[in-house]
Design an enzyme around this catalytic site. Structure first.
Site, PDB file in Angstrom:
ATOM      1  N   HIS A   1      23.220  44.981  36.390  1.00  0.00           N
ATOM      2  CA  HIS A   1      23.120  45.169  34.936  1.00  0.00           C
ATOM      3  C   HIS A   1      22.371  46.454  34.604  1.00  0.00           C
ATOM      4  O   HIS A   1      21.702  46.541  33.576  1.00  0.00           O
ATOM      5  CB  HIS A   1      22.454  43.964  34.258  1.00  0.00           C
ATOM      6  CG  HIS A   1      23.215  42.689  34.397  1.00  0.00           C
ATOM      7  ND1 HIS A   1      23.003  41.603  33.570  1.00  0.00           N
ATOM      8  CD2 HIS A   1      24.205  42.307  35.244  1.00  0.00           C
ATOM      9  CE1 HIS A   1      23.821  40.620  33.920  1.00  0.00           C
ATOM     10  NE2 HIS A   1      24.554  41.031  34.941  1.00  0.00           N
TER      11      HIS A   1
ATOM     12  N   ASP B   1      34.927  39.765  35.283  1.00  0.00           N
ATOM     13  CA  ASP B   1      34.327  40.570  34.219  1.00  0.00           C
ATOM     14  C   ASP B   1      33.119  41.327  34.746  1.00  0.00           C
ATOM     15  O   ASP B   1      32.468  40.925  35.703  1.00  0.00           O
ATOM     16  CB  ASP B   1      33.933  39.712  33.019  1.00  0.00           C
ATOM     17  CG  ASP B   1      32.876  38.662  33.343  1.00  0.00           C
ATOM     18  OD1 ASP B   1      32.972  38.039  34.421  1.00  0.00           O
ATOM     19  OD2 ASP B   1      31.960  38.458  32.524  1.00  0.00           O
TER      20      ASP B   1
ATOM     21  N   ASP C   1      27.518  36.525  44.678  1.00  0.00           N
ATOM     22  CA  ASP C   1      27.166  37.147  43.397  1.00  0.00           C
ATOM     23  C   ASP C   1      25.722  37.622  43.457  1.00  0.00           C
ATOM     24  O   ASP C   1      24.802  36.818  43.637  1.00  0.00           O
ATOM     25  CB  ASP C   1      27.349  36.120  42.276  1.00  0.00           C
ATOM     26  CG  ASP C   1      27.450  36.762  40.909  1.00  0.00           C
ATOM     27  OD1 ASP C   1      27.253  37.986  40.805  1.00  0.00           O
ATOM     28  OD2 ASP C   1      27.731  36.040  39.942  1.00  0.00           O
TER      29      ASP C   1
ATOM     30  N   ASP D   1      28.647  43.517  40.730  1.00  0.00           N
ATOM     31  CA  ASP D   1      28.564  42.214  40.081  1.00  0.00           C
ATOM     32  C   ASP D   1      29.759  42.104  39.136  1.00  0.00           C
ATOM     33  O   ASP D   1      29.678  42.542  38.008  1.00  0.00           O
ATOM     34  CB  ASP D   1      27.233  42.112  39.335  1.00  0.00           C
ATOM     35  CG  ASP D   1      27.038  40.825  38.572  1.00  0.00           C
ATOM     36  OD1 ASP D   1      27.856  39.906  38.729  1.00  0.00           O
ATOM     37  OD2 ASP D   1      26.067  40.746  37.797  1.00  0.00           O
TER      38      ASP D   1
ATOM     39  N   HIS E   1      33.941  36.269  39.765  1.00  0.00           N
ATOM     40  CA  HIS E   1      34.290  36.569  38.372  1.00  0.00           C
ATOM     41  C   HIS E   1      34.791  37.997  38.220  1.00  0.00           C
ATOM     42  O   HIS E   1      34.329  38.917  38.898  1.00  0.00           O
ATOM     43  CB  HIS E   1      33.139  36.258  37.418  1.00  0.00           C
ATOM     44  CG  HIS E   1      31.895  37.062  37.573  1.00  0.00           C
ATOM     45  ND1 HIS E   1      31.691  38.260  36.908  1.00  0.00           N
ATOM     46  CD2 HIS E   1      30.755  36.833  38.277  1.00  0.00           C
ATOM     47  CE1 HIS E   1      30.485  38.720  37.197  1.00  0.00           C
ATOM     48  NE2 HIS E   1      29.901  37.881  38.033  1.00  0.00           N
TER      49      HIS E   1
ATOM     50  N   GLU F   1      32.087  35.335  33.177  1.00  0.00           N
ATOM     51  CA  GLU F   1      30.864  34.765  33.751  1.00  0.00           C
ATOM     52  C   GLU F   1      29.634  35.312  33.054  1.00  0.00           C
ATOM     53  O   GLU F   1      28.645  34.599  32.855  1.00  0.00           O
ATOM     54  CB  GLU F   1      30.804  35.076  35.253  1.00  0.00           C
ATOM     55  CG  GLU F   1      29.667  34.401  36.001  1.00  0.00           C
ATOM     56  CD  GLU F   1      28.406  35.251  36.129  1.00  0.00           C
ATOM     57  OE1 GLU F   1      27.438  34.782  36.738  1.00  0.00           O
ATOM     58  OE2 GLU F   1      28.388  36.391  35.610  1.00  0.00           O
ATOM     59  N   GLU F   2      29.706  36.599  32.687  1.00  0.00           N
ATOM     60  CA  GLU F   2      28.527  37.281  32.155  1.00  0.00           C
ATOM     61  C   GLU F   2      28.143  36.817  30.755  1.00  0.00           C
ATOM     62  O   GLU F   2      27.082  37.184  30.252  1.00  0.00           O
ATOM     63  CB  GLU F   2      28.757  38.799  32.153  1.00  0.00           C
ATOM     64  CG  GLU F   2      28.979  39.424  33.531  1.00  0.00           C
ATOM     65  CD  GLU F   2      27.723  39.460  34.377  1.00  0.00           C
ATOM     66  OE1 GLU F   2      26.680  38.983  33.902  1.00  0.00           O
ATOM     67  OE2 GLU F   2      27.783  39.965  35.509  1.00  0.00           O
TER      68      GLU F   2
END
Length: 410
Positions: free
Chosen positions: A382, A84, A200, A144, A82, A176-177
């Site tokens: 994150h 994003d 991931d 990520d 992904h 994805e997030e």
């Protein structure tokens, strides 16, 4: 002179990080941000330069392409990553840096006094003496999932005619997030493979083919307004109603009090005023029966609290977001077996974990395309303290390459 693999990976990673592509959960569009269009266009152009076939970039910033194989009987392998990065309230702009960890606390940003403390992140101690990639502490790092994008693109660049492999199909997807939106919209006719992988999260050696079942819920409350001077037996405060709803859920079955395969219910957002309130809830569980029970309990609580406040109007909805990859594992386990055999070839010790989250692979596995996950090598996703040891980054690339070559030999 041939550039070292570690430099090749790091340089490409930094180039991708320079494109701000944070997703936005509040946006109804796909992709949710313009930066993801820019990222997709960059990747599509690189794929053209690398000579891939069937390159397609659509209006949703999904990019698919195929590297033809030279072993016609080999399985078609897919990689989905992904584009994003997550929005956790930090800067959308990422400023990466390489630092050598000497065993002491690391200053990520002298101007703002941001330090990574070893006492708070003891996992970094195993990388003493190594070069590690960090942000400057004002954003996530974005390993990520741009570390995975980097691994896949570098593989496509480095494979030569002498490397025996089957067709390799890649998909770079947005958002994805914010609920796996891109993967859910992916046309599997474009991503026509025998099995696929996500790369991931996860530290060196971690393998995932079991993850949370996930659902989201919303509860809407409409109270009764009145002036406080004449509110007795009239006013219904929707904030108080919301409090009573939240109180019906165990405070011990929340993310901060659970681990391993334990599920939870997490109140993620609340908006309210004197007339109305809205609660947003994340529901997670590995076990299908417990997952169904947690979803049903939302309705039970709404019914109970509605009886306590008969003049309030309380409604709710529950929506499945993704399911456990293990629900989709059938007799064909080649995708999983290849991870372990390739790790053995590289002397990487596997660490199978139940992922307390989800990947794009969860969305694809639900549609019948088994898509397990393995490591990028990064830690602390994150978070402003997300970091990626370069040695682990290299191992992620080597594993990806070995999977493709080993599949052609099977």
């Amino acid at each position: 002179m041939t550039i070292a693999l570690s430099e090749q990976l790091t340089n490409r990673f930094f180039r991708y990080l320079a494109v701000s592509s944070q997703s936005d959960a509040a946006s109804p569009t796909l992709p949710s941000t313009e930066g993801q269009h820019k990222m997709a266009q960059m990747l599509a152009e690189e794929l053209r330069q690398l000579g891939l076939e069937d390159i397609l970039i659509d209006e949703h910033a999904t990019v698919t392409a195929r590297k033809p194989g030279n072993q016609p009987t080999a399985p078609r392998i897919g990689f989905i990553t992904h584009i994003d990065t997550v929005d956790v309230g930090l800067s959308p702009d990422i400023h990466p840096q390489r630092l050598r960890f000497t065993g002491s606390d690391l200053c990520l940003n002298a101007e703002q006094g941001i330090y990574l403390r070893t006492a708070e992140h003891p996992e970094i101690l195993r990388y003493q003496g190594e070069e590690i990639i960090f942000s400057d502490g004002t954003s996530v790092l974005g390993a990520d999932n741009k570390a995975a994008v980097t691994v896949v693109m570098t593989l496509l660049e480095n494979l030569t005619a002498d490397d025996c492999h089957g067709d390799i199909v890649v998909a770079f997807v947005p958002d994805e997030e914010i609920g796996l939106r891109g993967a859910k919209a992916l046309d599997l006719a474009r991503f026509d493979v025998d099995f696929a992988y996500t790369i991931d999260c996860c530290e060196l050696g971690e393998v995932v083919y079991e993850n949370f079942n996930a659902a989201s819920a919303e509860i809407d409350i409409i109270g009764v307004t009145a002036h406080p001077m004449s509110a007795k037996n009239v006013l219904i405060n929707p904030i108080r109603v919301a409090y009573d709803i939240i109180s019906e859920f165990s405070p011990q079955e929340t993310p901060e009090h659970t681990e391993g395969r334990e599920g939870y219910v997490w109140f993620t957002d609340m908006t309210a005023n004197p007339n109305s309130a809205k609660l947003k809830i994340a529901i997670r569980d590995f076990d299908n029966v417990s997952f169904a029970a947690r979803k049903a309990y939302i309705g039970e609580v709404v019914a109970k609290v509605s009886a306590q406040y008969p003049r309030a109007k309380i409604s709710y909805s529950v929506t499945d977001v993704y399911s456990n990859i293990s629900n989709s594992i059938g007799e064909d386990k080649r995708a999983i077996d290849l991870i372990f055999s390739s790790m053995a070839e590289l002397n990487i010790e596997p660490k199978v974990i139940p992922m307390r989250g989800g990947t794009d692979g969860a969305a694809l596995s639900t549609q019948g395309l088994l898509t397990p996950n393995y490591f990028t090598g990064a830690h602390n996703f994150h978070s402003p303290f997300e970091f990626l040891p370069i040695s682990s980054f290299v191992k992620s690339y080597q594993l990806t390459r070995t999977i493709c070559l080993s599949a052609a030999k099977a």
